[in-house]
Design an enzyme around this catalytic site. Structure first.
Site, short mmCIF file in Angstrom:
data_model
loop_
_atom_site.label_atom_id
_atom_site.label_comp_id
_atom_site.label_asym_id
_atom_site.label_seq_id
_atom_site.Cartn_x
_atom_site.Cartn_y
_atom_site.Cartn_z
N ASP A 1 12.27 38.26 69.97
CA ASP A 1 11.81 38.83 68.80
C ASP A 1 12.48 40.39 68.98
OD1 ASP A 1 10.18 39.08 67.01
OD2 ASP A 1 8.37 39.63 67.80
N ALA B 1 -0.55 42.32 66.80
CA ALA B 1 -0.94 43.19 67.78
C ALA B 1 -0.85 44.71 67.16
CB ALA B 1 -0.77 43.35 69.08
N GLN B 2 -1.46 45.98 67.66
CA GLN B 2 -1.42 47.05 67.39
C GLN B 2 -1.02 47.86 68.72
OE1 GLN B 2 -4.24 48.04 64.82
NE2 GLN B 2 -5.30 49.43 66.45
N VAL B 3 -0.37 49.05 68.70
CA VAL B 3 -0.35 49.78 69.93
C VAL B 3 -0.95 51.25 70.00
CG1 VAL B 3 1.68 50.57 71.51
CG2 VAL B 3 1.91 48.48 70.31
N ALA C 1 1.73 51.96 66.17
CA ALA C 1 2.45 50.91 65.46
C ALA C 1 1.58 49.73 65.16
CB ALA C 1 3.64 50.47 66.36
N LYS D 1 -1.66 48.12 74.17
CA LYS D 1 -1.50 47.12 73.13
C LYS D 1 -2.77 46.03 72.98
CE LYS D 1 1.71 43.15 71.74
NZ LYS D 1 2.91 42.41 72.02
N ALA E 1 1.54 45.64 63.86
CA ALA E 1 2.32 44.68 63.42
C ALA E 1 1.37 43.57 63.14
CB ALA E 1 3.46 44.25 64.38
N SER E 2 2.22 42.09 63.13
CA SER E 2 1.17 41.06 62.70
C SER E 2 0.21 40.40 63.59
CB SER E 2 2.02 39.84 62.19
OG SER E 2 3.02 39.58 63.40
#
Length: 514
Positions: free
Chosen positions: A290, A134-136, A129, A155, A131-132
């Site tokens: 969020d 970070a990533q996982v 995944a 993360k 996102a704006s």
């Protein structure tokens, strides 16, 4: 703050207007000034948008503009009732399906952040995944003392994300100050203070150690709750730009087809989500701020909702929690006079306005919502009416409640998607009513007394300091003007102890006549 901030702001405005961002707004629900602004912005819209009405490149535009614009897009993605189903579907890609950063950077990031502990993380996957911020990735955590290896989520912040974020925020501050100077009517909305609140919240998101601490506190708050679970932190494998937690397995909450195939009740899930959010906000004063669909999953076995990504958390004090509970309960019971009075009490509406007139305005919003399902309510129309009322009654923005309001929009949007027939008031009543009954009972009164005693104790502890400061000031004044009479030290001390006596009497009165 310089010309570069204004240049970035102008570029963002141009890109958004060009890609049709303002075409999603229903002009008829806007005040005249805002309506004129939207029409002006649409003059530079791409011709194919005007011809087809299809906004195709807004997602890419927000991604190109920066992480804070992406956050805004994530919120809009949860509100198809405001922006339309097609646009909301496009924007949902911003939640967890953005382009990941170069995977070759990952080993060095882990080594620099965790040192030798980086070797404990094996079988690191490709990004699952992105996102704006970070990533996982998934990974296997080496076993300790004979235990089995454990699957974890790792993360990582995007390299260089802090500088991009600060550039965005700089342009937002420029916009806020520009509006306050040139558009006096916007000052009641306190745009600069709102930006400051969001700035503080998002800066916390750039330190994953603080996110780990938020997970820890949140876990303590919900340990006895049902239907809502979160992962656990691996503190040995967490740093400023790396966070490692236990792996959670679930169905993405936006995958309604998979939820149905698992035999789960979407109506129950919607109620569970909304009630747990209200419980966190009203009972604990600490909530996930969020909750877009990319951060929510459903356990196919238990039906529990699983939340991840605690970078943005909201916190409200007891008086603000009481305000929220009273407002919701007022709408539930149709006590619009109480709803209006609470807005005056907390400072949303100036005292120069009429409580009766404001109560009437609140009634005009609340009555059409009762007895209607989510599909029968146009949130665009409701928001337009709310905006008109804020202008009519010169309502002031409370920056400390901005995160709460934004989060409620997110959560309600996700819940409405799960259950289009959601009755928000019926679902909210058990949580809100239970908390208010507790507040009005002996336990709530005891907490009121405790807070009053703490305030009184703090004031009492300051008395000797105030006396000392008064003596210093008078001594300085005596040295500077020796020819003028001054208060003798004995009188100063008498005044100070008189103040202490008054506090003591107040304490006795509070204790025995409460």
């Amino acid at each position: 703050m310089g010309l570069a901030d204004y240049a970035r702001l102008a570029r963002a405005g141009y890109v958004l207007a060009r890609e049709g961002a303002f075409s999603v707004v229903e002009e008829k629900h806007l005040p005249p000034g805002a309506r004129a602004g939207v029409r002006l912005a649409r003059l530079i819209e791409r011709p194919e948008i005007k011809r087809t009405g299809r906004v195709e490149r807004l997602t890419r535009a927000l991604n190109r503009l920066g992480p804070t614009y992406v956050k805004f897009g994530q919120t809009l993605a949860t509100r198809p009732d405001v922006v339309g189903a097609d646009i909301a579907g496009d924007l949902s890609a911003l939640q967890d399906r953005m382009t990941p950063f170069d995977p070759d950077l990952v080993p060095d990031i882990l080594r620099e952040a965790l040192g030798e502990r980086a070797d404990d993380l094996t079988a690191l996957s490709a990004p699952l995944a992105a996102a704006s911020i970070a990533q996982v990735h998934s990974a296997q955590l080496k076993p300790l003392r004979g235990a089995r290896a454990k699957k974890v989520a790792v993360k990582m912040l995007r390299p260089g994300i802090a500088s991009r974020f600060y550039a965005d925020i700089g342009s937002f501050y420029a916009a806020g100050r520009f509006a306050e100077r040139l558009l006096p009517a916007t000052r009641r909305l306190k745009p600069t203070d709102v930006v400051k609140t969001l700035d503080h919240s998002a800066r916390l998101e750039l330190d994953l150690r603080l996110e780990a601490a938020a997970i820890s506190e949140f876990a303590e708050n919900i340990k006895n709750d049902e239907g809502f679970v979160i992962p656990e932190v691996s503190w040995d494998h967490t740093a400023e730009n790396v966070l490692t937690t236990s792996w959670v397995e679930g169905i993405p909450i936006r995958n309604h087809a998979a939820i149905d195939r698992a035999g789960l009740d979407r109506r129950k899930l919607a109620a569970t989500l909304l009630q747990n959010f209200l419980r966190h906000a009203i009972r604990d004063g600490f909530f996930h701020a969020d909750m877009h669909p990319g951060n929510l999953f459903v356990d196919p076995r238990s039906g529990d909702i699983i939340a991840v990504d605690f970078g943005i958390m909201g916190r409200i004090n007891r008086s603000e929690r009481r305000f929220l509970a009273d407002i919701l309960y007022g709408f539930i019971t149709r006590d619009y006079r109480m709803v209006a009075q609470r807005h005056f009490d907390i400072g949303y509406v100036p005292e120069t306005q009429s409580v009766d007139d404001f109560s009437l305005a609140i009634r005009s919003i609340g009555e059409p919502l009762h007895g209607r399902t989510a599909t029968e309510i146009s949130m665009a129309r409701v928001l337009g009416q709310l905006f008109a009322i804020t202008e009519l009654f010169d309502m002031q923005t409370r920056p400390e409640l901005v995160l709460l309001q934004k989060s409620m929009v997110l959560v309600e949007g996700v819940a409405r998607a799960l259950d289009p027939d959601l009755d928000i008031w019926t679902v909210a009543e058990p949580v809100v009513g239970e908390w208010l009954r507790r507040e009005q009972g002996p336990l709530g009164k005891f907490e009121d007394l405790r807070e009053s005693l703490e305030t009184l104790g703090t004031a009492a502890r300051r008395v000797p300091l105030l006396i000392a400061e008064a003596e210093i000031v008078l001594a300085d004044e005596r040295a500077r003007k020796r020819t003028q009479p001054v208060l003798p030290p004995a009188l100063v001390q008498a005044i100070g102890w008189l103040g202490a006596g008054v506090l003591l009497l107040a304490f006795i009165r509070l204790l025995f006549f409460w």
